[in-house]
Enzyme design. Structure first.
Site, PDB file in Angstrom:
ATOM      1  N   CYS A  86       0.814  -1.072   0.064  1.00 21.60           N
ATOM      2  CA  CYS A  86       0.020   0.074  -0.062  1.00 21.60           C
ATOM      3  C   CYS A  86       0.751   1.152   0.139  1.00 21.60           C
ATOM      4  O   CYS A  86       0.654   2.035  -0.781  1.00 21.60           O
ATOM      5  CB  CYS A  86      -0.960  -0.053   1.163  1.00 21.60           C
ATOM      6  N   ARG A 125       6.615 -11.215   5.545  1.00 20.26           N
ATOM      7  CA  ARG A 125       5.980 -11.205   6.891  1.00 20.26           C
ATOM      8  C   ARG A 125       6.558 -12.364   7.631  1.00 20.26           C
ATOM      9  O   ARG A 125       6.632 -13.371   7.259  1.00 20.26           O
ATOM     10  CB  ARG A 125       4.479 -11.153   6.555  1.00 20.26           C
ATOM     11  N   GLN A 152       1.623 -10.708  -3.539  1.00 17.41           N
ATOM     12  CA  GLN A 152       0.091 -10.560  -3.589  1.00 17.41           C
ATOM     13  C   GLN A 152      -0.242  -9.946  -4.727  1.00 17.41           C
ATOM     14  O   GLN A 152       0.447  -9.144  -5.327  1.00 17.41           O
ATOM     15  CB  GLN A 152      -0.268  -9.420  -2.574  1.00 17.41           C
ATOM     16  N   ASP A 204      -1.941  -7.431  -5.726  1.00 13.52           N
ATOM     17  CA  ASP A 204      -2.435  -6.571  -4.940  1.00 13.52           C
ATOM     18  C   ASP A 204      -3.010  -5.281  -5.770  1.00 13.52           C
ATOM     19  O   ASP A 204      -2.416  -4.914  -6.753  1.00 13.52           O
ATOM     20  CB  ASP A 204      -1.254  -5.851  -3.888  1.00 13.52           C
ATOM     21  N   HIS A 250      -4.708  -1.164  -5.352  1.00 15.85           N
ATOM     22  CA  HIS A 250      -5.117  -0.098  -4.604  1.00 15.85           C
ATOM     23  C   HIS A 250      -5.927   0.661  -5.619  1.00 15.85           C
ATOM     24  O   HIS A 250      -5.487   1.295  -6.380  1.00 15.85           O
ATOM     25  CB  HIS A 250      -4.200   0.771  -3.585  1.00 15.85           C
ATOM     26  N   LYS A 278     -14.543  -4.770   5.646  1.00 16.74           N
ATOM     27  CA  LYS A 278     -14.191  -5.501   4.450  1.00 16.74           C
ATOM     28  C   LYS A 278     -15.063  -6.721   4.078  1.00 16.74           C
ATOM     29  O   LYS A 278     -15.848  -7.122   4.784  1.00 16.74           O
ATOM     30  CB  LYS A 278     -12.658  -6.043   4.604  1.00 16.74           C
ATOM     31  N   HIS A 337      -8.430  -1.674  -0.482  1.00 17.17           N
ATOM     32  CA  HIS A 337      -7.146  -2.517  -0.958  1.00 17.17           C
ATOM     33  C   HIS A 337      -8.000  -3.733  -1.508  1.00 17.17           C
ATOM     34  O   HIS A 337      -9.043  -4.127  -0.832  1.00 17.17           O
ATOM     35  CB  HIS A 337      -6.740  -2.677   0.323  1.00 17.17           C
TER      36      HIS A 337
END
Ligand code: ZN
Ligand code: ZN
Length: 695
Positions: A385, A414, A432, A434, A436, A520, A566
């Site tokens: 992000c 992580r 990911q 991912d 945004h 979410k 996200h």
């Protein structure tokens, strides 16, 4: 009227009202049992019922709400509370022999009800404890709850239980069941129970009584034959009702989860209503084992994890890499088609940035430690992000630019505790898919609808038919633990809800499960074995746009803060791949298979030339082909391709070479005989294009 007077009145009445699920009401004598009610309906029903659910007719409030909202993480403590704590006053399960002393709604649970299965399993734990004490009387008992997969009993005994001991326990359980001993509920003063258990050295039972009852309480004991256990119940009427069970395994566990305490032995078992269901359960376990992505990953040479490099870090081998490339190509193309822009951001960034984003404060435990470089400290990224935000911020934005959708297949790192890693499913480094989305508040709903639509398309494309959706919202009574105003939260939750409604997707709302920065939507796919996997997520965020001071110029010329979504659809490419391997048991659909066609010339010298010709024809059609030109027996080559789960194997000899044809063996179907080469090419290319799962 005084309470005494009311009691006197109902005593006079001596009758209670019992409302059945069809709405009919019966008046029965006070003290009548659910079993007697069942008998009065039909003896056959009485034989089939396992346990009763009652709900006082006078009690206020719907107790039923709590029935199936079991928290997935409810730990041992919650399980113990349920077994030993004070009996609930509202809706509850009771023994069939428990007297009905008030007006109730009564439900008789038969052998199809999940709650009844848990009662059978817990009763099986009593049967197991009976067997253990008969065989190993020195054993001390902890607790024995039902679980989703069966039951266990924690026991203390200095000598470890061997496999032979477990077999003996299982055999003795069969005897206890054959004796068909009634489960009899008895009550006694708490103090007597404490005294008796202390004298017997039953330190765990003493703990449970002290912890879950109060001085002056009566405690309930359940007796079957010569065995008695402190327990709240309920149970099946007798041991004979535990018809299908198995003792599975034993594992170590510390008393109260503290390694300074005694080491207990947790003996696992499972029980079902019938031998047929028990058998199906073991068949399923075998299927799960056969589909284990770690085993298939090695067999099919897809990926590895190597201790020398560190645990939780994935090496993608060429065949796994090819599948990944196919997944990623599809995802990137689809992102671009849907109005996303692909970006790339660095793997390590200055610590300063993680302070601004708040990860340094809220997420530090999950991050790799900082490393020092000449001018500053840096940290590996756990999320993408902040990187996307920096790109957004790098140039002024106006309302005409929105929505801005940045997507990245971003590698993140992580920290997971050692010992918790599991193949591709739980790792320390992953990718990911991912994205945004930065948009105006008015655009949120359309954007969320588009995200859900995209997620559905991912699931469908990769061969998943079924999915479940959860909407995690805040707990408004706990507002201090969330950022953003009440108005913002309600508006965001409203948008997510109406997006789901617009798509006609049923969902479960889970209050209190939202991230601190916004509500979410989680999408859980259901695989071929009916297992659920949490992969896709669409999250709303009030926090980061504020922290980074994001802006856009509105129609009125003033600056506004955009909202941010996200979203990740595979979730983690590694995890999604693991789920794919298990879902397909390694037999990937044509479009994903790393090798799509295996070629076997009958004679490695005589037919090699024709085989080479077939190979280049297939390759020119875009197919992934492997030719086995070794001087080996034809059948051995076919077998190897079959073990590698290659969709098609083509065999070629004199006849095929003479007629420009191939002899086709299809995965799962066997020998389909000869076809013209061009006909096969058309079929294979069609399957790749359609992404069809079946061959
Ligand atoms: Zn019990
Ligand atoms: Zn994010």
């Amino acid at each position: 009227m005084s309470e005494l007077a009311i009691e006197a009145l109902s005593d006079v009445a001596q009758m209670v009202r019992v409302q059945l699920p069809d709405g009919s009401v019966r008046e029965v004598a006070k003290g009548t049992t659910p079993l007697e009610v069942a008998m009065s309906i039909s003896p056959r029903l009485a034989a089939a019922v396992v346990v009763a659910r009652i709900k006082p007719l006078t009690a206020a409030g719907p107790a039923s709400q709590s029935r199936d909202v079991g928290h997935p993480d409810s730990g041992a403590d919650a399980a113990e509370e349920a077994m030993y704590g004070a009996e609930a006053a509202g809706e509850r399960l009771v023994d069939l022999s428990s007297p009905l002393n008030e007006d109730v709604a009564l439900e008789l649970l038969k052998e199809s009800d999940e709650a009844a299965l848990k009662v059978v399993r817990h009763s099986a734990a009593h049967v197991m404890a009976t067997a253990i004490l008969e065989l190993f009387p020195e054993t001390k008992l902890g607790h024995g709850p039902a679980t989703d997969a069966g039951f266990f009993y924690d026991v203390y005994r200095e000598t470890p239980f061997s496999d032979a001991d477990l077999a003996a326990i299982e055999a003795r359980m069969a005897e206890v069941v054959a004796r068909d001993e009634r489960f009899v509920r008895e009550e006694e003063p708490r103090e007597k129970g404490l005294e008796d258990y202390a004298r017997q050295g039953e330190f765990m039972k003493v703990h449970f009584i002290e912890r879950f009852t109060k001085p002056g309480d009566a405690i309930s004991l359940y007796r079957n034959g010569g065995f008695t256990d402190f327990c709240r119940g309920p149970h099946v009427p007798s041991t004979g009702r535990v018809k299908a069970f198995k003792v599975m395994s034993v594992a170590g566990a510390y008393w109260l989860g503290d390694e300074k305490n005694q080491q207990l032995q947790r003996i696992y078992g499972t029980a079902y209503f019938s031998a047929k269901e028990l058998e199906a359960h073991f068949k399923r376990l075998e299927e799960i084992k056969a589909r284990d992505h770690r085993v298939l990953g090695r067999q099919l040479d897809l990926f590895s994890i190597q201790e020398v490099a560190g645990s939780g870090l994935i090496f993608w081998h060429p065949k796994g890499g090819l599948i990944r490339k196919t997944m990623e190509d599809w995802m990137r193309d689809e992102c671009i088609r849907r109005g996303y822009e692909m970006v790339y951001t660095p793997h390590i960034m200055r610590r300063e940035l993680w302070k601004i984003s708040g990860h340094e404060g809220f997420y530090s435990e999950n991050m790799y430690p900082p490393m020092e470089l000449d001018d500053a400290e840096y940290r590996l990224k756990p999320m993408n992000c902040p990187g996307h935000i920096l790109i957004y911020k790098n140039s002024p934005k106006s309302y005409r630019d929105l929505p801005v959708r940045y997507a990245e297949l971003g590698n993140v790192y992580r920290y997971e505790r050692s010992g918790t890693m599991h193949g591709l499913l739980r790792v320390r480094g992953f990718t990911q898919d991912d994205a945004h989305i930065f948009c105006t508040p008015g655009q949120i709903e359309d954007e969320v609808v588009a995200c859900i639509d995209f997620a559905q398309s991912v699931l469908k494309t990769f061969g998943f038919e079924e999915f479940k959706v959860e909407l995690s919202t805040w707990d408004r009574n706990d507002a201090k633990n969330y950022t953003g105003s009440e108005e913002n939260w309600e508006r965001a939750i409203g948008s997510l809800k109406s997006a789901l409604d617009r798509k006609g997707i049923p969902f479960r709302t889970i209050p209190g499960e939202a991230a601190f920065y916004g509500p979410k939507i989680d999408i859980k796919l259901v695989d071929v074995l009916g297992r659920m996997w949490q992969l896709s997520t669409v999250q709303f965020d009030f926090n980061l746009p504020a922290r980074f001071g994001l802006e856009y110029k509105g129609e009125n010329g003033e600056m506004h803060q955009p909202v941010m979504v996200h979203r990740a659809l595979f979730g983690s490419v590694e995890r999604f791949f693991g789920v794919l391997i298990e879902h397909y048991a390694g037999a990937f659909p044509m479009w994903l298979a790393p090798v799509q066609v295996g070629l076997v010339p009958i004679s490695s010298d005589k037919h090699l030339e024709y085989a080479e010709k077939v190979k280049s024809r297939l390759e020119s059609a875009g197919l992934r082909v492997e030719l086995d030109a070794r001087n080996e027996k034809m059948n051995a080559k076919i077998r190897e391709f079959t073990l590698a789960k290659v969709p098609f194997v083509l065999v070629m000899g004199d006849k095929e070479a003479a007629t420009d044809s191939v002899s086709v063996r299809t995965r799962g179907k066997g020998d389909e005989g000869g076809v013209e080469l061009e006909a096969f090419v058309a079929r294979a290319v069609g399957l790749v294009r359609s992404k069809e799962v079946a061959l």
